[in-house]
Design a protein around this motif. Structure first.
Motif, PDB file in Angstrom:
ATOM      1  N   SER A   1      30.370  30.390  49.685  1.00  0.00           N
ATOM      2  CA  SER A   1      30.484  29.827  48.339  1.00  0.00           C
ATOM      3  C   SER A   1      31.734  28.981  48.147  1.00  0.00           C
ATOM      4  O   SER A   1      31.864  28.286  47.139  1.00  0.00           O
ATOM      5  N   ASN A   2      32.667  29.066  49.083  1.00  0.00           N
ATOM      6  CA  ASN A   2      33.955  28.370  48.966  1.00  0.00           C
ATOM      7  C   ASN A   2      34.759  28.833  47.749  1.00  0.00           C
ATOM      8  O   ASN A   2      35.661  28.133  47.290  1.00  0.00           O
ATOM      9  N   LEU A   3      34.435  30.008  47.262  1.00  0.00           N
ATOM     10  CA  LEU A   3      35.147  30.534  46.101  1.00  0.00           C
ATOM     11  C   LEU A   3      36.465  31.175  46.518  1.00  0.00           C
ATOM     12  O   LEU A   3      37.474  31.067  45.815  1.00  0.00           O
ATOM     13  N   LEU A   4      36.463  31.844  47.682  1.00  0.00           N
ATOM     14  CA  LEU A   4      37.656  32.521  48.185  1.00  0.00           C
ATOM     15  C   LEU A   4      37.873  32.195  49.655  1.00  0.00           C
ATOM     16  O   LEU A   4      36.908  32.028  50.403  1.00  0.00           O
ATOM     17  N   PRO A   5      39.131  32.132  50.091  1.00  0.00           N
ATOM     18  CA  PRO A   5      39.389  32.011  51.529  1.00  0.00           C
ATOM     19  C   PRO A   5      38.940  33.282  52.246  1.00  0.00           C
ATOM     20  O   PRO A   5      38.954  34.373  51.670  1.00  0.00           O
ATOM     21  N   LYS A   6      38.551  33.151  53.494  1.00  0.00           N
ATOM     22  CA  LYS A   6      37.990  34.282  54.228  1.00  0.00           C
ATOM     23  C   LYS A   6      38.970  35.439  54.373  1.00  0.00           C
ATOM     24  O   LYS A   6      38.565  36.606  54.404  1.00  0.00           O
ATOM     25  N   GLU A   7      40.282  35.137  54.472  1.00  0.00           N
ATOM     26  CA  GLU A   7      41.236  36.232  54.647  1.00  0.00           C
ATOM     27  C   GLU A   7      41.332  37.107  53.398  1.00  0.00           C
ATOM     28  O   GLU A   7      41.729  38.274  53.481  1.00  0.00           O
ATOM     29  N   ILE A   8      40.968  36.560  52.241  1.00  0.00           N
ATOM     30  CA  ILE A   8      40.926  37.359  51.013  1.00  0.00           C
ATOM     31  C   ILE A   8      39.543  37.999  50.856  1.00  0.00           C
ATOM     32  O   ILE A   8      39.434  39.187  50.530  1.00  0.00           O
TER      33      ILE A   8
ATOM     34  N   TRP B   1      37.431  38.937  53.073  1.00  0.00           N
ATOM     35  CA  TRP B   1      37.187  40.028  54.019  1.00  0.00           C
ATOM     36  C   TRP B   1      38.411  40.917  54.221  1.00  0.00           C
ATOM     37  O   TRP B   1      38.473  41.680  55.189  1.00  0.00           O
ATOM     38  N   ARG B   2      39.362  40.834  53.313  1.00  0.00           N
ATOM     39  CA  ARG B   2      40.556  41.682  53.413  1.00  0.00           C
ATOM     40  C   ARG B   2      40.166  43.147  53.235  1.00  0.00           C
ATOM     41  O   ARG B   2      39.509  43.511  52.264  1.00  0.00           O
ATOM     42  N   PRO B   3      40.570  44.053  54.157  1.00  0.00           N
ATOM     43  CA  PRO B   3      40.238  45.480  54.028  1.00  0.00           C
ATOM     44  C   PRO B   3      40.842  46.069  52.765  1.00  0.00           C
ATOM     45  O   PRO B   3      41.882  45.615  52.278  1.00  0.00           O
ATOM     46  N   LYS B   4      40.160  47.091  52.241  1.00  0.00           N
ATOM     47  CA  LYS B   4      40.649  47.747  51.031  1.00  0.00           C
ATOM     48  C   LYS B   4      41.941  48.492  51.317  1.00  0.00           C
ATOM     49  O   LYS B   4      42.074  49.180  52.328  1.00  0.00           O
ATOM     50  N   GLU B   5      42.911  48.356  50.418  1.00  0.00           N
ATOM     51  CA  GLU B   5      44.172  49.086  50.501  1.00  0.00           C
ATOM     52  C   GLU B   5      44.149  50.239  49.517  1.00  0.00           C
ATOM     53  O   GLU B   5      43.627  50.116  48.398  1.00  0.00           O
ATOM     54  N   ALA B   6      44.703  51.378  49.929  1.00  0.00           N
ATOM     55  CA  ALA B   6      44.980  52.417  48.946  1.00  0.00           C
ATOM     56  C   ALA B   6      45.979  51.849  47.950  1.00  0.00           C
ATOM     57  O   ALA B   6      46.879  51.096  48.320  1.00  0.00           O
ATOM     58  N   PHE B   7      45.833  52.190  46.666  1.00  0.00           N
ATOM     59  CA  PHE B   7      46.710  51.618  45.641  1.00  0.00           C
ATOM     60  C   PHE B   7      48.176  51.845  45.994  1.00  0.00           C
ATOM     61  O   PHE B   7      49.009  50.954  45.848  1.00  0.00           O
ATOM     62  N   SER B   8      48.511  53.032  46.500  1.00  0.00           N
ATOM     63  CA  SER B   8      49.907  53.346  46.803  1.00  0.00           C
ATOM     64  C   SER B   8      50.466  52.462  47.890  1.00  0.00           C
ATOM     65  O   SER B   8      51.658  52.156  47.911  1.00  0.00           O
ATOM     66  N   ASP B   9      49.611  52.025  48.824  1.00  0.00           N
ATOM     67  CA  ASP B   9      50.067  51.130  49.891  1.00  0.00           C
ATOM     68  C   ASP B   9      50.057  49.677  49.446  1.00  0.00           C
ATOM     69  O   ASP B   9      50.886  48.873  49.863  1.00  0.00           O
ATOM     70  N   GLY B  10      49.094  49.355  48.589  1.00  0.00           N
ATOM     71  CA  GLY B  10      48.938  47.966  48.192  1.00  0.00           C
ATOM     72  C   GLY B  10      50.076  47.430  47.354  1.00  0.00           C
ATOM     73  O   GLY B  10      50.418  46.249  47.431  1.00  0.00           O
ATOM     74  N   ILE B  11      50.687  48.297  46.520  1.00  0.00           N
ATOM     75  CA  ILE B  11      51.691  47.795  45.582  1.00  0.00           C
ATOM     76  C   ILE B  11      53.124  47.955  46.058  1.00  0.00           C
ATOM     77  O   ILE B  11      54.038  47.443  45.428  1.00  0.00           O
TER      78      ILE B  11
END
Length: 541
Positions: A435-442, A444-454
């Motif tokens: 769709s060209n809406l998002l770059p592939k690195e975003i 298909w970015r793996p899910k982060e636990a909230f505590s690790d993500g922030i």
């Protein structure tokens, strides 16, 4: 995101009871009204307004000249109000979308009204001519509603439980406060004294239902069949429509952007639609985290305004009082003019995005748990999201919980919706692949636990918080947790720490939450993905 409040059958002075309505003043910083119901003893409404549409004539309770015996106090947005207005030829007195509730009720009664609404809402509708009170709430409980109803006919209703705590009436000084069930409406009889009695509680929506007779732009006739390309096209089309209908606002729009898939999709679609509609301002997006946190680094790639917080530990009591991402909402309110805030809430529940779904025994069991999570959203994530924004007079919009989007997604075969190739939300990601809406690195970015993500890559927020909690709660306290807190006793020091703060603000109210949110199919003592053995290794299993 307004605040609604009503009392029926109170034996106390209403001017005194009105003070309870002030406990939710943060929900509507623009105006306040307290109004008695003419001709009825001890019936009144309170309303705190956040003016999103019709800033001049949008105060509540809403009453129209054609039927002055109807009173409406509501919080929410009805996205198909213009279609309904055109379909039935309603003549509106205001520009407020919620006025359609009065017209629908006058035309066809409460059952038809509730079933035809496409949006998020919590309402109190009073019909003095027929001596009826009606309560209603949207399918997922995106807009909050709490009530007190006693055997002697006292009814209290409020957007937040705190507005009903310590209300006084003849039966009890501490009546039980309960959340009103999402997807339901209730009919109550109103006596001349103002006392009420419940007649029936009706479920009118489930997560698989669509509103009746709702007109939808572009998606009236979705292509049929289970061809994968058709499915992906439908998902894109329905998601775009879900975001588009939520652009309804006379105030500036912003978006919470973590850098993960869900909020990135929302933000990217917002940018596309706002550009096409030629908005005269840029979309503001907001993220929170420490300087080198993964979420912040990913969000900055999208041009996001970021808020660094290195001292969050000392704010836990303040955060818990309102729940959720309190600090970033505080920043938005103080530093920007964005008021309507989009987010990616609901996607994890709908699209099986939580990491524990990798461990589902079968696609069918994964589907069952996904639907369970959606049914329970009103007790967990959407409640947190509501407090996040309402604490600072912001209005939250959640396109992933759009009726038509969710009902279509839940209609797909179980095998299509499970994690694939070790990647959660695979179908959603694949749908937007070209769709060209998002770059592939975003995308298909793996899910982060909230505590690790922030927080910092050097030390997770999870670890920082554990260190802090270890200094506050000793082993003996945790051992005796069941004695001090017999209902839902905390299992960890962190849980004990939070429970103490909750009991300080809401003593004896632990039964508001029937159970803890916990991962399924694995042995876990903590809801955080950070504690799961397969976290960050799911793609290898």
């Amino acid at each position: 995101m307004c605040g609604i409040w009503a009392l029926f059958g109170s034996d106390e002075c209403l001017s005194v009871q009105c003070l309870s309505a002030m406990k939710i003043a943060h929900r509507g910083p623009d105006a306040f009204r307290f109004e008695n119901v003419n001709g009825f003893t001890n019936c009144c409404f309170g309303f705190h307004r956040l003016a999103i549409v019709d800033q001049l004539y949008g105060m509540q309770p809403i009453r129209v000249k054609k039927f002055p015996y109807l009173w409406l106090c509501y919080n929410g947005e009805i996205y198909n109000f213009r279609q309904l207005q055109k379909q039935f030829g309603f003549e509106f007195q205001t520009l407020v979308d919620g006025e359609v509730i009065l017209h629908l009720y006058k035309r066809g009664g409460i059952e038809q009204t509730a079933s035809m609404l496409d949006g998020v809402f919590a309402f109190i509708l009073l019909d003095t001519a027929n001596r009826k009170v009606f309560l209603g709430r949207d399918t997922y409980g995106v807009r909050p509603l709490f009530k007190v109803l006693t055997d002697d006919g006292f009814l209290g209703v409020c957007s937040e439980a705190k507005g009903l705590v310590n209300l006084k009436h003849s039966m009890s000084t501490c009546p039980k406060v309960e959340p009103f069930l999402p997807g339901h409406y209730e009919v109550l009889d109103l006596k001349p004294s103002g006392k009420v009695a419940s007649v029936e509680l009706v479920k009118f929506h489930s997560c698989k239902d669509e509103p009746l007779h709702a007109a939808y732009d572009k998606v009236e006739n979705l292509p049929a069949g289970l061809d994968l390309e058709t499915v992906k096209s439908n998902i894109r089309l329905l998601f775009e429509n879900a975001v588009k209908k939520r652009l309804m606002s006379h105030r500036r729009i912003g978006c919470l952007l973590s850098g993960g898939l869900d909020s990135s999709l929302v933000a990217a679609m917002l940018l596309k639609l706002m550009k096409e509609a030629r908005y005269n301002y840029l979309l503001q997006t907001f993220a929170i985290g420490m300087e080198d946190s993964p979420d912040l680094l990913a969000a900055r790639k999208r041009g996001t305004e970021t808020l660094n917080q290195n001292d969050c530990v000392g704010c836990t009591s303040e955060i818990l009082l309102f729940l959720g991402m309190y600090l970033v909402s505080k920043y938005i309110r103080k530093k920007t003019d964005s008021v309507v805030i989009f987010s990616g809430e609901g996607s994890d529940e709908l699209t099986q995005g939580y990491i524990y779904f990798h461990k589902a025994p079968s696609p069918e069991e994964a589907v069952q748990d996904s639907e369970r999570l959606l049914r329970e959203l009103y007790m967990f994530d959407v409640l947190r999201a509501d407090r996040t924004t309402a604490a600072h007079g912001l209005e939250l919009r959640v396109p992933f919980l759009d009726h038509r989007f969710t009902s279509y997604y839940l209609s797909l075969p179980a095998e299509l919706r499970i994690p694939k190739n070790g990647i959660e939300k695979h179908l959603l990601r694949e749908s937007f692949q070209d769709s060209n809406l998002l770059p592939k690195e975003i995308l298909w970015r793996p899910k982060e636990a909230f505590s690790d993500g922030i927080t910092s890559l050097k030390k997770s927020w999870f670890s920082i918080l554990q260190d802090h909690v270890d200094l506050q709660i000793d082993d003996l306290l945790l051992e005796k947790a069941a004695e001090k807190f017999p209902f839902n006793p905390p299992k960890t020091k962190e849980g004990y720490y939070y429970r103490q703060i909750f009991e300080k603000h809401y003593p004896g109210r632990a039964d508001w939450l029937s159970h803890y949110w916990m991962p399924r199919w694995i042995e876990a003592t903590d809801p955080s993905a950070r504690t799961l053995k397969h976290y960050k290794s799911a793609t290898k299993e």
